[in-house]
Motif scaffolding. Structure first.
Motif, PDB file in Angstrom:
ATOM      1  N   ALA A 157       0.826  -1.209   0.000  1.00 25.10           N
ATOM      2  CA  ALA A 157       0.000   0.000   0.000  1.00 25.10           C
ATOM      3  C   ALA A 157       0.860   1.259   0.000  1.00 25.10           C
ATOM      4  CB  ALA A 157      -0.927   0.000   1.214  1.00 25.10           C
ATOM      5  N   LEU A 158       1.973   1.221   0.720  1.00 16.53           N
ATOM      6  CA  LEU A 158       2.857   2.386   0.772  1.00 16.53           C
ATOM      7  C   LEU A 158       3.515   2.644  -0.575  1.00 16.53           C
ATOM      8  CD1 LEU A 158       4.590   1.884   4.239  1.00 16.53           C
ATOM      9  CD2 LEU A 158       2.843   3.557   3.638  1.00 16.53           C
ATOM     10  N   GLN A 159       3.754   1.603  -1.343  1.00 19.65           N
ATOM     11  CA  GLN A 159       4.403   1.770  -2.637  1.00 19.65           C
ATOM     12  C   GLN A 159       3.533   2.505  -3.639  1.00 19.65           C
ATOM     13  OE1 GLN A 159       5.569  -2.190  -3.748  1.00 19.65           O
ATOM     14  NE2 GLN A 159       7.285  -2.246  -2.317  1.00 19.65           N
ATOM     15  N   ARG A 160       2.236   2.627  -3.354  1.00 16.29           N
ATOM     16  CA  ARG A 160       1.374   3.391  -4.258  1.00 16.29           C
ATOM     17  C   ARG A 160       1.765   4.864  -4.260  1.00 16.29           C
ATOM     18  NH1 ARG A 160      -4.201   1.009  -1.687  1.00 16.29           N
ATOM     19  NH2 ARG A 160      -3.834  -1.199  -2.139  1.00 16.29           N
ATOM     20  N   HIS A 161       2.334   5.325  -3.146  1.00  9.36           N
ATOM     21  CA  HIS A 161       2.719   6.730  -3.050  1.00  9.36           C
ATOM     22  C   HIS A 161       4.187   6.943  -3.395  1.00  9.36           C
ATOM     23  CE1 HIS A 161      -1.104   7.792  -1.221  1.00  9.36           C
ATOM     24  NE2 HIS A 161      -0.958   6.797  -0.370  1.00  9.36           N
ATOM     25  N   GLY A 162       5.065   6.099  -2.924  1.00  4.72           N
ATOM     26  CA  GLY A 162       6.496   6.317  -3.110  1.00  4.72           C
ATOM     27  C   GLY A 162       7.070   7.085  -1.937  1.00  4.72           C
ATOM     28  N   SER A 163       8.350   6.848  -1.656  1.00  4.33           N
ATOM     29  CA  SER A 163       8.966   7.457  -0.485  1.00  4.33           C
ATOM     30  C   SER A 163       9.026   8.975  -0.608  1.00  4.33           C
ATOM     31  CB  SER A 163      10.377   6.888  -0.290  1.00  4.33           C
ATOM     32  OG  SER A 163      11.174   7.117  -1.447  1.00  4.33           O
ATOM     33  N   GLY A 164       9.355   9.487  -1.811  1.00  4.90           N
ATOM     34  CA  GLY A 164       9.428  10.932  -1.996  1.00  4.90           C
ATOM     35  C   GLY A 164       8.074  11.592  -1.796  1.00  4.90           C
ATOM     36  N   GLU A 165       7.017  10.955  -2.297  1.00  2.00           N
ATOM     37  CA  GLU A 165       5.669  11.504  -2.147  1.00  2.00           C
ATOM     38  C   GLU A 165       5.248  11.510  -0.687  1.00  2.00           C
ATOM     39  OE1 GLU A 165       1.984  13.053  -3.473  1.00  2.00           O
ATOM     40  OE2 GLU A 165       3.912  12.827  -4.475  1.00  2.00           O
ATOM     41  N   LEU A 166       5.498  10.420   0.026  1.00  2.00           N
ATOM     42  CA  LEU A 166       5.137  10.365   1.439  1.00  2.00           C
ATOM     43  C   LEU A 166       5.918  11.405   2.243  1.00  2.00           C
ATOM     44  CD1 LEU A 166       4.885   6.516   2.069  1.00  2.00           C
ATOM     45  CD2 LEU A 166       3.013   8.166   2.097  1.00  2.00           C
ATOM     46  N   LEU A 167       7.200  11.568   1.925  1.00  2.00           N
ATOM     47  CA  LEU A 167       8.011  12.560   2.626  1.00  2.00           C
ATOM     48  C   LEU A 167       7.449  13.963   2.414  1.00  2.00           C
ATOM     49  CD1 LEU A 167      10.535  13.242   4.275  1.00  2.00           C
ATOM     50  CD2 LEU A 167      11.802  13.388   2.126  1.00  2.00           C
ATOM     51  N   THR A 168       7.010  14.250   1.193  1.00  2.00           N
ATOM     52  CA  THR A 168       6.432  15.561   0.905  1.00  2.00           C
ATOM     53  C   THR A 168       5.160  15.781   1.705  1.00  2.00           C
ATOM     54  OG1 THR A 168       7.359  15.553  -1.322  1.00  2.00           O
ATOM     55  CG2 THR A 168       5.516  17.021  -0.927  1.00  2.00           C
ATOM     56  N   ARG A 169       4.342  14.756   1.801  1.00  2.00           N
ATOM     57  CA  ARG A 169       3.084  14.904   2.539  1.00  2.00           C
ATOM     58  C   ARG A 169       3.333  15.070   4.033  1.00  2.00           C
ATOM     59  NH1 ARG A 169      -1.601  11.547  -0.636  1.00  2.00           N
ATOM     60  NH2 ARG A 169      -0.702  11.746  -2.703  1.00  2.00           N
ATOM     61  N   LEU A 170       4.362  14.430   4.538  1.00  2.00           N
ATOM     62  CA  LEU A 170       4.667  14.543   5.963  1.00  2.00           C
ATOM     63  C   LEU A 170       5.363  15.851   6.310  1.00  2.00           C
ATOM     64  CD1 LEU A 170       5.862  10.913   6.776  1.00  2.00           C
ATOM     65  CD2 LEU A 170       3.856  12.056   7.710  1.00  2.00           C
ATOM     66  N   THR A 171       5.894  16.552   5.328  1.00  2.00           N
ATOM     67  CA  THR A 171       6.625  17.788   5.607  1.00  2.00           C
ATOM     68  C   THR A 171       5.911  18.995   5.000  1.00  2.00           C
ATOM     69  OG1 THR A 171       8.039  17.311   3.689  1.00  2.00           O
ATOM     70  CG2 THR A 171       8.847  16.635   5.850  1.00  2.00           C
ATOM     71  N   ALA A 172       5.998  19.133   3.679  1.00  2.00           N
ATOM     72  CA  ALA A 172       5.483  20.334   3.027  1.00  2.00           C
ATOM     73  C   ALA A 172       3.977  20.494   3.209  1.00  2.00           C
ATOM     74  CB  ALA A 172       5.836  20.305   1.539  1.00  2.00           C
ATOM     75  N   ASP A 173       3.210  19.414   3.044  1.00  2.00           N
ATOM     76  CA  ASP A 173       1.753  19.530   3.149  1.00  2.00           C
ATOM     77  C   ASP A 173       1.316  19.871   4.560  1.00  2.00           C
ATOM     78  OD1 ASP A 173       1.481  19.043   0.501  1.00  2.00           O
ATOM     79  OD2 ASP A 173       0.951  16.939   0.697  1.00  2.00           O
ATOM     80  N   ILE A 174       1.936  19.245   5.553  1.00  2.00           N
ATOM     81  CA  ILE A 174       1.569  19.553   6.936  1.00  2.00           C
ATOM     82  C   ILE A 174       2.017  20.962   7.291  1.00  2.00           C
ATOM     83  CG2 ILE A 174       2.039  18.951   9.339  1.00  2.00           C
ATOM     84  CD1 ILE A 174       1.986  16.053   8.567  1.00  2.00           C
ATOM     85  N   ASP A 175       3.199  21.356   6.829  1.00  2.00           N
ATOM     86  CA  ASP A 175       3.667  22.710   7.109  1.00  2.00           C
ATOM     87  C   ASP A 175       2.745  23.755   6.493  1.00  2.00           C
ATOM     88  OD1 ASP A 175       5.796  21.778   8.553  1.00  2.00           O
ATOM     89  OD2 ASP A 175       7.228  21.904   6.910  1.00  2.00           O
TER      90      ASP A 175
END
Length: 571
Positions: free
Chosen positions: A122-140
């Motif tokens: 399930a995590l591979q649907r997003h990719g590590s770079g995409e998840l990192l962006t959501r955990l940082t830039a989107d939350i910020d």
């Protein structure tokens, strides 16, 4: 994930974020209160200054009025407003940022708790770079909702009311007009900025998130891109993405300038009309002429709360887009669930795989009716070519993938009847791709066995042929690997992962290609140590090399997702 993270249309997507504010209402409320105190102090300081200057000028027209004019009281009031404004500004920064940081911390925790139960598939649907962006830039991006939209809007509304009250004490008609005009300025400018700009800000956020994810992934694969001469092409792609993002930002800047022009125009009209009415009343009615400057400066001071609203509301589209992306993570409800408590306890370390079928999301059938039994304490090799389904079988055993049908049992208990804690304690796994955390080598090994001593770790690493490597490390076990273990060769990294699994006290060990990339002598040494450490424990060893398998009890041959043969290994 709570139900409030499900997809909602339009602005209601901010509902989950607003709900998360409730535990921090005190901090955020104090931030609004201090902001209001700061603004009212500014209004008071400027209004008093205007009246003081006008009154002083009129008092100086004659000796009698100059002698009776009390300049101590207004000057003391101005000093009080200055001090209050400073204290309010400090309090606003302290409380609003404390509340916002706590809120963002809570939001990150919620997002992580959503991601953590998801399987690797399930995590591979997003990719590590995409998840990192959501955990940082989107939350910020969401911190602007309170700091730049909600709190300033509420303070601006209260400031408008305060301005109307201050002027209305001396002239109710002018106070009502000033408040109404400022309210229109505070609505029209921000509304137009949002109406014209929210799509562009949402597009900017989308392009920025995509660019960050691409940059993270491309930098991770930089050596391969350079070796194959593809880095320049990828750099051009990234540059094109940045140009698109910058074009949206320029468009947003133009819209912000337009909204500022409109707001300033409305302010000029409001100020001119207020001064004109005050001057007319001072000339034709009983209004004190010294109050004309007070009314005009009060309008200017109140506008301070309105000036930044257009840009804030223009960025609302960016905030909504970030909220949608975070919601989309929450919408991936884990397809693999665990009971809170064990429905039964495994009796031993035997494994039973009965008529197992596993298919991927794209419809590819990985396993077809696999049936296999491993007795407690037995050592079984799972042999087969690459792509035959061996790793998928291990993923099914640790419940990283969910089979479409079939039964999996550990110690005569179905795996879906075990809690996640029990399941994880039952299996020690050395996957093909070993990950080393940015921590000491000791901490990376202790991940599997916190009670393991340094002596046990060193002895095991030495037995696996890593003794010389460890001696070369300046700090030994206290040394730190480079990110992703790049300071180790592929064979060293694989053996380090095997050591971590062997240190675990788990009754079942799953080793995926533990000797891949090793020379024949080192591979034999590793297999000898695996055999020694796994005595009395169940072992399932995946490989596509038949050499050295005579140490194991049985060999099962898997090909095209089916068990072709199970037999004792031939020396």
């Amino acid at each position: 994930m709570p139900e409030h993270y499900r997809t909602r249309p339009h602005a209601s997507q901010l509902g989950p974020y607003l709900t998360l504010m409730q535990p921090f209402t005190l901090w955020l409320g104090l931030g609004v209160l201090f902001s209001l105190v700061t603004l009212l102090s500014s209004i008071g300081m400027i209004a008093l200054s205007g009246w003081f200057l006008s009154a002083s000028a009129l008092a100086g027209l004659s000796v009698g009025t100059a002698a009776t004019f009390n300049y101590f009281l207004p000057s003391a009031g101005i000093r009080l407003c200055v001090l209050t404004r400073t204290a309010g500004r400090y309090g606003e920064r302290l409380t609003s940022h404390e509340g916002t940081l706590r809120l963002l911390s809570q939001l990150r925790r919620h997002i992580y708790e959503t991601i953590e139960p998801l399987s690797p598939a399930a995590l591979q649907r997003h990719g590590s770079g995409e998840l990192l962006t959501r955990l940082t830039a989107d939350i910020d991006a969401l911190d602007s909702l309170y700091l730049r939209v909600l709190a300033p809007s509420l303070v601006a509304l209260l400031a408008i009311i305060g301005c109307g009250v201050v002027i209305g004490v001396f002239s109710p008609g002018i106070g009502l007009f000033a408040a109404t005009a400022l309210l229109l300025s505070g609505l029209i400018g921000p509304w137009l900025a949002w109406r014209l700009g929210h799509r562009h800000t949402a597009q900017w956020q989308a392009l920025n998130g995509r660019l960050r994810a691409q940059l993270t992934e491309r930098l991770a694969g930089l050596p391969e891109l350079v070796l194959y001469g593809r880095w320049e092409a990828e750099a051009d792609t990234l540059d094109h993405g940045q140009c698109q993002r910058d074009a949206e930002e320029c468009h947003m800047a133009r819209l912000w300038g337009l909204s500022q022009w409109l707001s300033q125009t409305l302010l000029g009209l409001t100020l001119s009309a207020t001064l004109a009415m005050a001057a007319w009343l001072a000339t034709h009615d009983s209004l004190d002429p010294t109050l004309v400057a007070l009314m005009g400066l009060t309008v200017l001071a109140a506008y301070e709360a309105i000036a930044l609203l257009p840009q804030a509301w223009q960025n609302l589209g960016r905030i909504q887009h970030a909220a949608r992306r975070l919601e989309s993570v929450g919408n991936h409800v884990p397809t693999i669930t665990f009971p809170r408590h064990d429905r039964a306890r495994p009796r031993d370390a035997s494994l039973v795989i009965d008529d197992l079928h596993v298919a991927f999301a794209d419809g590819t059938q990985a396993l077809h009716g696999v049936t296999l039994k491993v007795e407690s304490g037995e050592h079984l090799a799972l042999l087969g070519p690459s792509g035959s389904g061996k790793t998928t079988l291990l993923d099914a055993l640790v419940r990283f993938v969910e089979p479409q049908c079939g039964n999996l049992r550990l110690g005569q208990v179905a795996l879906h009847d075990l809690s996640e804690d029990t399941l994880r304690e039952s299996f020690a796994v050395a996957p093909q791709d070993i990950h080393l955390f940015v921590a000491s080598y000791r901490e990376n090994l202790a991940l599997a066995s916190p009670e393991a001593s340094d002596e046990e770790m060193i002895d095991l690493l030495t037995a696996l042929g890593l003794g010389d490597w460890l001696k070369e490390q300046p700090a030994g076990l206290d040394g730190y690997p480079e990110e992703d273990g790049s300071s180790l060769s592929g064979g060293q990294l694989r053996r380090f992962g095997v050591a971590r699994a062997l240190l675990s006290p788990a009754p079942v060990l799953l080793l995926d290609e533990p000797t891949e990339g090793l020379d024949e002598t080192t591979a034999a040494r590793v297999l000898d140590e695996i055999d020694r450490c796994c005595r009395g424990r169940t072992l399932l060893l995946v490989t596509h090399h038949p050499a050295g398998l005579d140490r194991l009890d049985r060999v099962a041959i898997l090909d095209a997702g089916r068990v072709q043969e199970v037999d004792t290994p031939q020396p």
